[in-house]
Motif scaffolding. Structure first.
Motif: not given
Length: 201
Positions: A92-100
């Motif tokens: 399964m996949s887990v996606t995280t979003i990063h600005s910094g």
């Protein structure tokens, strides 16, 4: 003469037992030297203990891949990183979003397990990337895994690392700072000085 024969038999049995233990330890060392994404183990003994405890509860879990969805030449802005997690032969996949360098969190429920995922970029270009996953069953943690991934390896010290912990040894992703060993990031950073080819010095 009888005592001498007993001594020889005892020594032979002890030697065979030590040889079997050494072989078993060697097999364990080889098994846990790297995880499924090829990262070197930070502390093989702790990882082995955590892996055996989880296996006894019927759980096999690992981070098998981490991909970023940008190139270093991309414009600044939110960046997505996807981790592929293996839970008992199911990916399964887990996606995280990063600005910094802030911590991003994710959560996935599957087949009676809850996977809580924490991740952060170690620098503005997200090199290295740190993640911690905690796997729960019936609201009780079964195992924790931490990983450090370098997308761009610029020096010999840029080593991908992983660590498994039993629930009672679990660490927050970040302690007071990136070198605090009471956090997974600091633990992996400090461990990098003692790891060579996946074996503890």
């Amino acid at each position: 003469m009888k005592d001498f024969k007993f001594l020889v038999i005892s020594l032979l049995a002890a030697t065979l037992a030590m040889s079997a233990c050494a072989k078993k330890d060697s097999e364990f060392a080889a098994r846990y030297a790297k995880n499924k994404m090829g990262a070197d183990v930070a502390d093989g003994k702790k990882t082995q203990q955590a892996g055996e405890m989880a296996a006894a509860k019927g759980l096999e879990a690992d981070v098998v891949n981490i991909r970023r969805y940008w190139t270093p030449d991309d414009q600044p802005g939110p960046r997505a990183v996807m981790a592929t997690i293996l839970i008992n032969n199911q990916e399964m996949s887990v996606t995280t979003i990063h600005s910094g360098t802030e911590i991003a969190d994710g959560r996935v429920d599957t087949n009676g397990y809850t996977i809580v995922f924490h991740a952060m970029c170690g620098s503005t270009d997200c090199n290295p990337y740190y993640a911690s996953l905690e796997i729960y069953q019936n609201n009780k943690m079964v195992i924790q895994e931490g990983v450090r991934k370098f997308f761009d390896k610029k020096t010999a010290a840029d080593t991908d690392l992983y660590q498994w912990f039993k629930p009672e040894e679990a660490l927050p992703l970040l302690g007071m700072d990136s070198m605090d060993p009471k956090g997974m990031v600091g633990f992996l950073n400090n461990s990098s000085n003692t790891v060579s080819g996946g074996m503890i010095k």
